[in-house]
Design an enzyme around this catalytic site. Sequence first.
Site, PDB file in Angstrom:
ATOM      1  CE  LYS A 170      -6.008   2.553   1.911  1.00 34.13           C
ATOM      2  NZ  LYS A 170      -6.947   1.950   2.900  1.00 34.13           N
ATOM      3  CG  ASP A 227      -1.563   8.033  11.106  1.00 36.11           C
ATOM      4  OD1 ASP A 227      -1.373   7.516  12.213  1.00 36.11           O
ATOM      5  OD2 ASP A 227      -1.472   7.395  10.036  1.00 36.11           O
ATOM      6  NE  ARG A 244      -5.002  12.036   7.145  1.00 37.64           N
ATOM      7  CZ  ARG A 244      -5.136  10.841   6.573  1.00 37.64           C
ATOM      8  NH1 ARG A 244      -5.023   9.748   7.288  1.00 37.64           N
ATOM      9  NH2 ARG A 244      -5.356  10.732   5.294  1.00 37.64           N
ATOM     10  NE  ARG A 271      -1.788   2.882   1.045  1.00 38.41           N
ATOM     11  CZ  ARG A 271      -2.205   1.626   1.114  1.00 38.41           C
ATOM     12  NH1 ARG A 271      -2.079   0.821   0.073  1.00 38.41           N
ATOM     13  NH2 ARG A 271      -2.779   1.174   2.208  1.00 38.41           N
TER      14      ARG A 271
END
Length: 465
Positions: free
Chosen positions: A116, A263, A189, A96
């Site tokens: 986001k 993550d 990440r 998203r």
Amino acid sequence: MTAEPQAAAYRPDPKILELANWLGDPVSAAPFPATDIRFRNDHAARSVGLAGLPDQDWQRHFGRFEPLADNLPQPLALRYHGHQFRNYNPEIGDGRGFLFAQMRDDEGRLLDLGTKGSGRTPHSRAGDGRLTLKGAVREVLATEMLEALGVNTSKTLSIIETGEQLERGDEPSPTRSAVMVRLSHGHLRIGTFQRLLALEERDHMAALVGYCLAHFPGPPPPQDAPGRDEPAVQLMHQVISRMADLAASYMVAGFVHGVLNTDNINITGESFDYGPWRWLPSWDAGFTAAYFDHSGLYAFGRQPEAIHWNCGQLAVALRLLVDAPPLIAAMERFGPLYMEAVARRWCWRLGVAPHSPTRDAALVAACEQAMRSSGVQPDSFFHRHRGGRDAADGTAQALAGYVPTDSSHPYWQEDTAESLVIDEVERVWDAIARRDDWQPLHDKIARIRWMGEAHGTPPTPRGHE
């Protein structure tokens, strides 16, 4: 109030395009029915030359996501895997959000603009790709408070309400929708590296390591570190140093992130991606933030161990490039670096100069014991004892001989400390939800920034001077 940074020029620099064809997927933002600006962080925008945007341009770029000049031609949804509550999941990725732009800040650092709630992507699975307005408000509060308390955190740049009604199981529904933009030093990440290991993409792993070393520079490994000339080992040492400081900063701030999955761990050591976070109501190692964290895996007192475990998963991924021993040697530095960072940050928040490792460790222990026995809220404890004042019993003995630093800011003369426990968060949200009154949010941000000004510049991790 905090002084505004010197306005920087807008300097686009989309370096991620070097990796884009295997690191992410080109996507488009959702066509939102509305783009109402609810928060724009001109303080942060000044550092990347965007504070001068008129509202209509702010809406175009951060609500409809028309490309910024000379930047990414299309948003990029990043690919990654990750351990979620210690269970490996190869089906994550940006579900998203996406990377929207990259640019240099006033210090020459490469920064990302990520989103986001910007719509569905190939990684959305069953999700709707949206963000609730309450979630966005919570994130701006979290990032402002963390920054004020010296934590290396992403900055919430923009919140735009998007005019949709969302159904959520953990909020009264239907609820209002928003899209958020965060300013970060990177969006790579540990899970990004884990994906390349799972797919055995050695050349891409080497390229990703090189990208990180080039654009997120840090101090070299110690002179006696085995394998110190290997790029993967260099990156591992940098990450360990950053993560030890991040873990310490959470603990000294009394902050519980809630979801420290691989993550959600940024390779730059920058805290980001805030969901069920909480600040401690009292000093309690077992306090959890997420209602779904039934085992307390990410409880307050377990955060350093969780972050260290995540670093171990990076080491496993980097085995694709180098043998284990030099990576293990880097991992073994985490504990000492963490203890040093806790002591350094604890003294900074108390407003005293560090003394010695033994004395500083005893000071931390005495303060923790005092908070546990009294039940005082941690923000109030640090405020009350700023510069060593009002100490009693074991705390007074532990503070004997410490030299106060500057505590002349008028914030320290206030009767109460600024805090962000859950009741305060809900009070701010309630004004928005019931009356569409945004003034309590703006007032809270102003007070948090005033507190941050009183604390001053946080200490630099050892080796990063």
